[in-house]
Design an enzyme around this catalytic site. Structure first.
Site, mmCIF file in Angstrom:
data_model
loop_
_atom_site.group_PDB
_atom_site.id
_atom_site.type_symbol
_atom_site.label_atom_id
_atom_site.label_comp_id
_atom_site.label_asym_id
_atom_site.label_seq_id
_atom_site.Cartn_x
_atom_site.Cartn_y
_atom_site.Cartn_z
ATOM 1 N N SER A 1 0.877 -1.179 0.000
ATOM 2 C CA SER A 1 0.000 0.000 0.000
ATOM 3 C C SER A 1 0.916 1.231 0.000
ATOM 4 O O SER A 1 2.110 1.116 0.356
ATOM 5 C CB SER A 1 -0.838 0.003 1.285
ATOM 6 N N TYR B 1 -1.963 -1.232 10.551
ATOM 7 C CA TYR B 1 -2.015 -1.379 9.090
ATOM 8 C C TYR B 1 -0.704 -0.909 8.451
ATOM 9 O O TYR B 1 -0.118 -1.597 7.618
ATOM 10 C CB TYR B 1 -3.213 -0.582 8.554
HETATM 11 N N1 NAD Z 1 -8.629 -0.181 -1.559
HETATM 12 C C1 NAD Z 1 -7.578 0.578 -1.337
HETATM 13 O O1 NAD Z 1 -7.637 1.825 -1.427
HETATM 14 C C2 NAD Z 1 -6.262 -0.056 -0.981
HETATM 15 C C3 NAD Z 1 -5.145 0.766 -0.938
HETATM 16 C C4 NAD Z 1 -3.908 0.213 -0.630
HETATM 17 C C5 NAD Z 1 -3.800 -1.145 -0.403
HETATM 18 N N2 NAD Z 1 -4.904 -1.913 -0.445
HETATM 19 C C6 NAD Z 1 -4.707 -3.338 -0.190
HETATM 20 O O2 NAD Z 1 -5.249 -4.082 -1.262
HETATM 21 C C7 NAD Z 1 -5.677 -5.379 -0.793
HETATM 22 C C8 NAD Z 1 -7.100 -5.595 -1.234
HETATM 23 O O3 NAD Z 1 -7.874 -4.549 -0.685
HETATM 24 P P1 NAD Z 1 -9.341 -4.206 -1.200
HETATM 25 O O4 NAD Z 1 -9.453 -2.738 -1.117
HETATM 26 O O5 NAD Z 1 -9.662 -4.940 -2.437
HETATM 27 O O6 NAD Z 1 -10.127 -4.809 0.053
HETATM 28 P P2 NAD Z 1 -11.572 -5.486 0.130
HETATM 29 O O7 NAD Z 1 -11.936 -5.515 1.565
HETATM 30 O O8 NAD Z 1 -12.451 -4.799 -0.832
HETATM 31 O O9 NAD Z 1 -11.244 -6.953 -0.362
HETATM 32 C C9 NAD Z 1 -10.382 -7.769 0.407
HETATM 33 C C10 NAD Z 1 -10.650 -9.220 0.109
HETATM 34 O O10 NAD Z 1 -9.839 -9.997 0.996
HETATM 35 C C11 NAD Z 1 -10.649 -10.984 1.635
HETATM 36 N N3 NAD Z 1 -10.090 -11.303 2.952
HETATM 37 C C12 NAD Z 1 -10.076 -10.523 4.070
HETATM 38 N N4 NAD Z 1 -9.491 -11.182 5.081
HETATM 39 C C13 NAD Z 1 -9.105 -12.402 4.585
HETATM 40 C C14 NAD Z 1 -8.454 -13.522 5.149
HETATM 41 N N5 NAD Z 1 -8.092 -13.560 6.454
HETATM 42 N N6 NAD Z 1 -8.213 -14.612 4.353
HETATM 43 C C15 NAD Z 1 -8.606 -14.599 3.055
HETATM 44 N N7 NAD Z 1 -9.241 -13.569 2.472
HETATM 45 C C16 NAD Z 1 -9.488 -12.481 3.235
HETATM 46 C C17 NAD Z 1 -12.035 -10.319 1.723
HETATM 47 O O11 NAD Z 1 -13.063 -11.287 1.909
HETATM 48 C C18 NAD Z 1 -12.102 -9.617 0.371
HETATM 49 O O12 NAD Z 1 -12.543 -10.460 -0.679
HETATM 50 C C19 NAD Z 1 -5.479 -5.341 0.721
HETATM 51 O O13 NAD Z 1 -4.267 -5.973 1.056
HETATM 52 C C20 NAD Z 1 -5.410 -3.860 1.044
HETATM 53 O O14 NAD Z 1 -4.695 -3.599 2.211
HETATM 54 C C21 NAD Z 1 -6.129 -1.407 -0.733
#
Ligand code: NAD
Length: 253
Positions: free
Chosen positions: A144, A157
């Site tokens: 991230s 985080y």
């Molecule tokens: N959305 C953003 O702005 C953003 C920014 C930077 C980084 N990220 C990172 O991107 C990745 C995906 O984020 P997102 O925004 O798509 O999140 P989201 O919550 O929309 O999707 C996350 C997915 O991970 C699954 N998940 C959660 N805990 C889990 C576990 N213990 N085992 C297996 N699956 C699990 C959830 O069910 C979901 O399908 C994450 O690592 C997040 O930290 C997101």
């Protein structure tokens, strides 16, 4: 679209929603067979249906990435179904509860680190042992912008994402001569269920995030997915140990 991943297999954790869903679909569009691993199976099975609609192959494996036994089962299922593993996007992550460092509970700290960091390590541990046998493979870990800079009230985080970048660099060095490339992506603010939970879809809260983005909008999950598939492709054959920001210019400011 050119099927550059025909006959190859991609594993995506957290593939039911958000960035993981978009990346699973992006791999399938390029001909890869996909393994979608997630804690929750999307009731509408959007990822699976989209892949089936384009004539692609995908399986869903229920899994909590923080549990070693689940990851062992996930990798076994990948091999019993497809017989190989070429690419992995270790993406599953949680935001945890917003709290200042001195107010963060131990429960929140341990949960966030267990999913975001231990989950990535456990996945790599099992993925690498198979890829090393073949002397080939590419892994992308999801960090991230919070892996590169601090954010008030998000200590667990931020710590987890900084650690993912350190782990990515270390694993990349260990495997550089073995034909396995390991990189990370560092998304900015991407429109996903995670961000909807943080903003509550409140327009004022959304605007505050948009103002951090020099491009003046949220990123879309597909824009991160494109970076991940590029990092896995032969086009990135000399790229390893890198943390690629996909952040609308945020960290340039
Ligand atoms: N959305 C953003 O702005 C953003 C920014 C930077 C980084 N990220 C990172 O991107 C990745 C995906 O984020 P997102 O925004 O798509 O999140 P989201 O919550 O929309 O999707 C996350 C997915 O991970 C699954 N998940 C959660 N805990 C889990 C576990 N213990 N085992 C297996 N699956 C699990 C959830 O069910 C979901 O399908 C994450 O690592 C997040 O930290 C997101």
């Amino acid at each position: 679209m050119e099927k550059i991943f025909n006959g190859q297999v991609a594993l995506v954790t957290g593939g039911s929603f958000g960035i993981g869903r978009a990346t699973a679909i992006a791999f399938a569009k390029r001909g890869a067979s996909v393994v979608i691993a997630d804690l929750i199976e999307d009731a509408e099975q959007v990822t699976m249906k989209e892949i089936a609609a384009m004539g692609g192959k995908a399986i869903f494996v229920p899994c909590d990435v923080s549990k070693a036994a689940d990851i062992a089962t996930l990798i076994d299922k990948t091999f019993s179904t497809y017989g190989r593993l070429d690419f992995a996007f270790n993406n599953a992550g949680i935001e945890g509860i917003s709290a200042a460092t001195h107010e963060c509970t131990q429960e929140n700290w341990e949960k966030v680190l267990a999913v975001n960091l231990t989950g990535v390590w456990l996945c790599m541990k099992h993925e690498l042992s198979h890829m090393q046998r073949r002397g080939k493979g590419a892994i992308v870990n999801c960090a991230s912008v919070a892996g590169l800079i601090g954010f008030p009230n998000l200590g667990a985080y931020v710590a987890s994402k900084h650690a993912v970048i350190g782990l990515t660099k270390t694993a990349a060095l260990e495997n550089a001569k073995q034909g396995i490339r390991i990189n990370a992506v560092c998304p900015g603010v991407i429109r996903t269920p995670m961000v909807d939970r943080i903003t509550g879809r409140d327009k004022v809260a959304e605007q505050r995030f948009i103002e951090m983005e020099p491009v003046g909008r949220f990123g879309e999950p597909e824009e991160v997915a494109e970076a991940v598939v590029w990092l896995c492709s032969d086009a990135a054959s000399f790229v390893t140990g890198h943390s690629l920001t996909v952040d609308g210019g945020w960290l340039a400011s």
